[in-house]
Design a protein around this motif. Structure first.
Motif, PDB file in Angstrom:
ATOM      1  N   LEU A 112       0.836  -1.218   0.000  1.00  0.00           N
ATOM      2  CA  LEU A 112       0.000   0.000   0.000  1.00  0.00           C
ATOM      3  C   LEU A 112       0.868   1.264   0.000  1.00  0.00           C
ATOM      4  CD1 LEU A 112      -2.976  -0.807   2.429  1.00  0.00           C
ATOM      5  CD2 LEU A 112      -2.967  -0.726  -0.063  1.00  0.00           C
ATOM      6  N   GLY A 113       2.152   1.082  -0.203  1.00  0.00           N
ATOM      7  CA  GLY A 113       3.054   2.241  -0.271  1.00  0.00           C
ATOM      8  C   GLY A 113       3.138   2.970   1.061  1.00  0.00           C
TER       9      GLY A 113
ATOM     10  N   ASN B  64       4.952   4.285   3.495  1.00  0.00           N
ATOM     11  CA  ASN B  64       6.206   4.846   4.015  1.00  0.00           C
ATOM     12  C   ASN B  64       5.846   6.212   4.577  1.00  0.00           C
ATOM     13  OD1 ASN B  64       6.944   3.385   1.128  1.00  0.00           O
ATOM     14  ND2 ASN B  64       8.258   2.771   2.824  1.00  0.00           N
TER      15      ASN B  64
ATOM     16  N   GLU C  42      -6.279  15.822   0.499  1.00  0.00           N
ATOM     17  CA  GLU C  42      -5.068  15.037   0.780  1.00  0.00           C
ATOM     18  C   GLU C  42      -5.327  13.570   0.429  1.00  0.00           C
ATOM     19  OE1 GLU C  42      -3.826  14.606   4.894  1.00  0.00           O
ATOM     20  OE2 GLU C  42      -1.877  13.800   4.303  1.00  0.00           O
TER      21      GLU C  42
ATOM     22  N   PRO D  43      -3.660   9.986   4.085  1.00  0.00           N
ATOM     23  CA  PRO D  43      -3.200  10.726   5.269  1.00  0.00           C
ATOM     24  C   PRO D  43      -2.317   9.894   6.206  1.00  0.00           C
ATOM     25  CG  PRO D  43      -5.530  10.151   5.484  1.00  0.00           C
ATOM     26  CD  PRO D  43      -5.128   9.808   4.081  1.00  0.00           C
TER      27      PRO D  43
ATOM     28  N   GLN E  49     -11.670   5.381   1.044  1.00  0.00           N
ATOM     29  CA  GLN E  49     -11.903   4.905  -0.326  1.00  0.00           C
ATOM     30  C   GLN E  49     -10.570   4.830  -1.053  1.00  0.00           C
ATOM     31  OE1 GLN E  49     -14.922   6.717  -2.823  1.00  0.00           O
ATOM     32  NE2 GLN E  49     -16.219   7.176  -1.078  1.00  0.00           N
TER      33      GLN E  49
ATOM     34  N   TYR F 259       2.863   3.434  -5.703  1.00  0.00           N
ATOM     35  CA  TYR F 259       2.337   2.574  -6.770  1.00  0.00           C
ATOM     36  C   TYR F 259       1.192   3.240  -7.549  1.00  0.00           C
ATOM     37  CZ  TYR F 259      -1.826   1.292  -4.014  1.00  0.00           C
ATOM     38  OH  TYR F 259      -3.020   1.334  -3.332  1.00  0.00           O
TER      39      TYR F 259
HETATM   40  N1  SAM Z   1       0.589  10.986   4.538  1.00  0.00           N
HETATM   41  C1  SAM Z   1       1.221  10.004   5.371  1.00  0.00           C
HETATM   42  C2  SAM Z   1       2.620  10.454   5.708  1.00  0.00           C
HETATM   43  O1  SAM Z   1       3.132  11.337   5.022  1.00  0.00           O
HETATM   44  O2  SAM Z   1       3.196   9.886   6.626  1.00  0.00           O
HETATM   45  C3  SAM Z   1       1.238   8.614   4.728  1.00  0.00           C
HETATM   46  C4  SAM Z   1       1.872   8.547   3.375  1.00  0.00           C
HETATM   47  S1  SAM Z   1       2.112   6.900   2.765  1.00  0.00           S
HETATM   48  C5  SAM Z   1       3.402   7.217   1.603  1.00  0.00           C
HETATM   49  C6  SAM Z   1       0.746   6.613   1.656  1.00  0.00           C
HETATM   50  C7  SAM Z   1      -0.636   6.513   2.281  1.00  0.00           C
HETATM   51  O3  SAM Z   1      -1.584   6.283   1.232  1.00  0.00           O
HETATM   52  C8  SAM Z   1      -0.825   5.360   3.247  1.00  0.00           C
HETATM   53  O4  SAM Z   1      -1.539   5.817   4.362  1.00  0.00           O
HETATM   54  C9  SAM Z   1      -1.652   4.332   2.478  1.00  0.00           C
HETATM   55  O5  SAM Z   1      -2.455   3.516   3.295  1.00  0.00           O
HETATM   56  C10 SAM Z   1      -2.495   5.238   1.604  1.00  0.00           C
HETATM   57  N2  SAM Z   1      -2.964   4.615   0.356  1.00  0.00           N
HETATM   58  C11 SAM Z   1      -2.418   3.576  -0.330  1.00  0.00           C
HETATM   59  N3  SAM Z   1      -3.110   3.349  -1.453  1.00  0.00           N
HETATM   60  C12 SAM Z   1      -4.120   4.247  -1.490  1.00  0.00           C
HETATM   61  C13 SAM Z   1      -5.182   4.501  -2.405  1.00  0.00           C
HETATM   62  N4  SAM Z   1      -5.313   3.779  -3.521  1.00  0.00           N
HETATM   63  N5  SAM Z   1      -6.064   5.479  -2.118  1.00  0.00           N
HETATM   64  C14 SAM Z   1      -5.925   6.220  -0.966  1.00  0.00           C
HETATM   65  N6  SAM Z   1      -4.932   6.028  -0.076  1.00  0.00           N
HETATM   66  C15 SAM Z   1      -4.040   5.057  -0.332  1.00  0.00           C
END
Ligand code: SAM
Length: 293
Positions: A31-32, A34, A59, A62, A105, A135
């Motif tokens: 789920l990316g 990081n 955003e 989050p 979503q 991704y």
């Molecule tokens: N904003 C936070 C931070 O900076 O620490 C988290 C960033 S992290 C790189 C990416 C976030 O996107 C994760 O919380 C993940 O669960 C969420 N995510 C992954 N795929 C997503 C999607 N298709 N739609 C919405 N959110 C998604």
């Protein structure tokens, strides 16, 4: 003494770390996830995105909610789209009573136009800020630039390679359908370099904060913009093939018809799609349109 997670005395970073620990959150690589849990870095991103009191911010992802909370503390109204429901209790702890709407979503499937209109109001200005899950970068960027109403700016943390692709110029090896599409809608700028170690857990590659300053003076109407996006996809479909071959294949045109279109756009029959500027791609789109009228 019991730690009160809603206390404003705790730093956001500590609140986020405690909430992730308390709810036994496990990072999902696919789920990316990081996260950035350093308050100074988040503060810099929010500053570079230009978030101010009264702004509307969409955003994506989050995560722990740290950046979400900081943008709300600046006086912005935030609509955050998160895919992972496991983050709900963490987000509740970190965000508390702030002016934030969280929607669980998939950002690639959600009706973002309806969500922004419903949250901020019909035709209200808004901007996008995200530390994007990598991704979805290309697909999300294509969605974001074509939103209606268009965001004022789009500030995204992306992999360095993705930023280089967006920043590339016609004719370079990185110039792609994504770069050409973005250049039509926006002026891109890299506003920050972000080494992998700034993230928790650190990804394998470095990142960049990319800011797209959206153009207010776009020359085409909505229908022509759709045609241009389709033409760009066709022009880059098979690299190293001539534009004539790619157009014939995508639009079922005869060789003569294709060459006629290229001539009208002032281009030779051997030209390759991947060297064309956005203005030249627009000329080809218009020549195709005249041919079909
Ligand atoms: N904003 C936070 C931070 O900076 O620490 C988290 C960033 S992290 C790189 C990416 C976030 O996107 C994760 O919380 C993940 O669960 C969420 N995510 C992954 N795929 C997503 C999607 N298709 N739609 C919405 N959110 C998604």
């Amino acid at each position: 003494m019991k730690l009160n997670l809603h206390s404003t005395d705790l730093s956001l970073s500590l609140k986020a770390r405690v909430a992730l620990e308390k709810h036994v959150f496990r990072f999902t690589h696919s789920l990316g996830q990081n996260f950035i849990l350093d308050e100074n870095v988040i503060s810099d991103i929010v500053y570079k995105a230009g978030v101010q009191k009264g702004d509307n911010i969409l955003e994506i992802g989050p995560g722990s909610g740290m950046m979400t909370a900081m943008m709300a503390d600046k006086g912005a109204k935030v609509l955050a789209i998160e895919l992972d429901r496991a983050l709900e209790p963490v987000l509740n702890d970190v965000i508390g009573e702030r002016d934030v709407k969280i929607v669980f979503q998939d950002a690639l499937k959600a009706d973002l136009n309806a969500l922004t209109r419903g949250t901020f109001g019909e035709n209200a200005p808004y901007s996008i800020v995200a530390n994007l899950p990598y991704y979805i970068t290309a697909d999300f960027l294509m969605r974001a630039i074509t939103l209606n109403p268009a965001p004022g700016s789009i500030t995204l943390m992306v992999q360095k390679e993705a930023a280089e692709r967006v920043m590339s110029q016609p004719g370079s090896k990185n110039w792609s359908a994504l770069s050409a599409s973005v250049r039509y809608f926006a002026e891109p700028e890299v506003v920050m370099e972000a080494p992998a170690l700034l993230f928790t857990p650190p990804p394998h590659v470095d990142s960049c904060l990319l800011k797209l300053h959206m153009r207010k003076d776009r020359p085409l109407d909505e229908a022509d913009e759709k045609r241009l996006m389709a033409l760009i996809q066709a022009a880059f479909r098979m690299r190293r093939k001539t534009l004539a071959n790619n157009l014939s294949a995508s639009y079922s045109l005869s060789r003569e018809e294709t060459i006629h279109v290229l001539e009208k756009a002032g281009l030779g029959e051997k030209v390759r799609g991947e060297i064309l500027t956005v203005d030249q791609l627009i000329d080809v789109m218009k020549a195709m349109q005249e041919k079909s009228e």
